[in-house]
Design an enzyme around this catalytic site. Structure first.
Site, PDB file in Angstrom:
ATOM      1  CB  SER A  31      -0.903   0.012   1.249  1.00  0.00           C
ATOM      2  OG  SER A  31      -1.532   1.271   1.355  1.00  0.00           O
ATOM      3  CG  HIS A  70      -2.834   4.747   2.367  1.00  0.00           C
ATOM      4  ND1 HIS A  70      -3.212   6.057   2.566  1.00  0.00           N
ATOM      5  CD2 HIS A  70      -3.677   4.250   1.424  1.00  0.00           C
ATOM      6  CE1 HIS A  70      -4.258   6.347   1.786  1.00  0.00           C
ATOM      7  NE2 HIS A  70      -4.558   5.264   1.073  1.00  0.00           N
ATOM      8  CG  ASP A 100      -7.463   7.271   0.814  1.00  0.00           C
ATOM      9  OD1 ASP A 100      -6.808   7.290  -0.252  1.00  0.00           O
ATOM     10  OD2 ASP A 100      -7.553   6.259   1.540  1.00  0.00           O
ATOM     11  CD  GLU A 147      -8.451   3.071  -3.988  1.00  0.00           C
ATOM     12  OE1 GLU A 147      -7.759   3.916  -3.370  1.00  0.00           O
ATOM     13  OE2 GLU A 147      -8.388   1.857  -3.773  1.00  0.00           O
ATOM     14  CG  HIS A 183      -4.997   6.589  -3.228  1.00  0.00           C
ATOM     15  ND1 HIS A 183      -4.755   5.783  -2.130  1.00  0.00           N
ATOM     16  CD2 HIS A 183      -3.790   6.769  -3.819  1.00  0.00           C
ATOM     17  CE1 HIS A 183      -3.456   5.489  -2.065  1.00  0.00           C
ATOM     18  NE2 HIS A 183      -2.850   6.080  -3.083  1.00  0.00           N
TER      19      HIS A 183
HETATM   20 ZN    ZN Z   1      -5.954   5.384  -0.470  1.00  0.00          ZN
END
Ligand code: ZN
Length: 372
Positions: free
Chosen positions: A286, A288, A295, A339, A342
């Site tokens: 990820s 992240h 996000d 997404e 994101h």
């Molecule tokens: Zn994300």
């Protein structure tokens, strides 16, 4: 009268002597001026010359310029009369087994042009070509991210994706799309993970214990952390958006490997692995965890962006160093459903270039950043 006669004879003798000397010098001069045949005969090794005699090409060869390729082919007893012209055109190379490669590639129907191209570009990987049928190798000439070690994968992928052009085939295979996500991946070191431009996807994994050492809280709330440079850029982005009455509320930023694991497992329990994999990254995969992704939502009431906010993000985020990482319509490349919310920090320079390219970061990375 006798004297006169003697003088005449002396004069004639002198003239004859002059002609002989001058002629001789001229002859020597001309003789010296023709070193080619002479040198050719001497340049080829005795072994090569013996082979020329055996193949009856001594006269033909002597009338032409010297060829190191031809010589070594003859010396190694690999001569084939079908390829005499080709030997002359193939640039000599000092790679090990050069004559064997030449002989085998010619036998596989590669031309001297193709062989010269291969010698110049893939001299360490010529075995790859010997282990497969002849292919039109020059069709890859202008594809800068072509990697001959992936040649078989390109050919296989092309068979099942006939609508893709060669350039797309090369890029998609380089990304890894011919294989299932997570089946084969690059494992980064912690040091590599700190690079702001690092690519993280289903084919590139972060170390489990990687945690950036410069995480700072966003002004929006201490629950949301990004690496310092990304956090500062995000503040600028949101401030600029506010002036256009566009509001972005962060709802997830840095996530540790463990947080990602809990999250992913929860989704798997709810939707199953196959579905969860379309929208949630497995731990280690990820962005992240990089502390470079955030996000954002349009309202605190829903985890989504309105279309107009998404448009704003697509058109403006790069000015602050961010890109929309999983845009609409790119699922087959990013391996994640869209997404819009994101965004990923890359720095203004790189984000601007990626934005201008119109490519996903997966493609851009392979084309322009991957070191081969
Ligand atoms: Zn994300």
């Amino acid at each position: 009268m006798e004297n006169n006669k003697s003088l005449k004879i002396i004069l004639i003798v002198l003239i004859i002597l002059t002609i002989i000397v001058f002629g001789g010098v001229t002859y020597l001069y001309l003789f010296d001026k023709e070193p080619n045949t002479q040198e050719n005969k001497q340049s080829y090794s005795a072994k090569a010359v013996a082979a020329m005699e055996e193949y009856n090409i001594l006269n033909t060869v002597n009338n032409r310029e010297y060829s190191k390729t031809l010589e070594i082919i003859l010396e190694e007893d690999l001569y084939n009369s079908d390829y005499l012209e080709e030997y002359y055109k193939i640039n000599y190379s000092t790679i090990p087994n050069f004559p064997n490669y030449v002989a085998q590639l010619l036998y596989k129907n590669y031309t001297s042009t193709e062989i010269n191209y291969c010698l110049a570009n893939f001299k360490d990987n010529l075995d790859i070509l010997l282990n497969m049928d002849y292919i039109d190798i020059l069709q890859y000439k202008d594809i800068t991210n072509f990697d001959i070690t992936k040649l078989e994968r390109y050919l296989k992928y092309q068979e099942t994706n006939t609508d893709y052009d060669l350039k797309t085939v090369v890029t998609y295979v380089n990304i890894g799309l011919d294989k299932d996500g997570y089946s084969e991946y690059v494992s980064y070191t912690a040091d590599e993970a700190t690079d702001l431009t690092i690519l993280v996807n289903k084919y590139h994994k972060l170390p489990d214990d990687y945690e950036p050492d410069d995480l700072v809280s966003l002004s929006y709330g201490s629950n949301y952390k990004l690496r310092k440079e990304a956090a500062e850029a995000f503040e600028k982005l949101t401030a600029a958006a506010v002036l256009e009455k566009v509001y972005f509320y962060p709802f997830s930023a840095y996530r540790s490997n463990e947080t990602q694991r809990v999250l992913y497992n929860r989704y798997v329990a709810r939707d199953g692995v196959a579905t969860a994999d379309t929208y949630s990254a497995r731990p280690g995969f990820s962005e992240h965890q990089l502390g470079l992704a955030v996000d954002v939502r349009s309202s605190t009431l829903t985890d989504n962006l309105t279309n107009s906010h998404y448009e704003w993000m697509l058109n403006n985020s790069y000015k602050y160093g961010f890109i929309v990482r999983y845009p609409k319509g790119k699922q087959s490349i990013t391996q994640f459903m869209e997404e819009p919310w994101h965004i990923r920090y890359l720095g203004v320079d790189l984000a601007t270039k990626v934005h201008a390219s119109g490519l996903t970061y997966d493609e851009y990375y392979d084309l322009y950043l991957e070191t081969r």
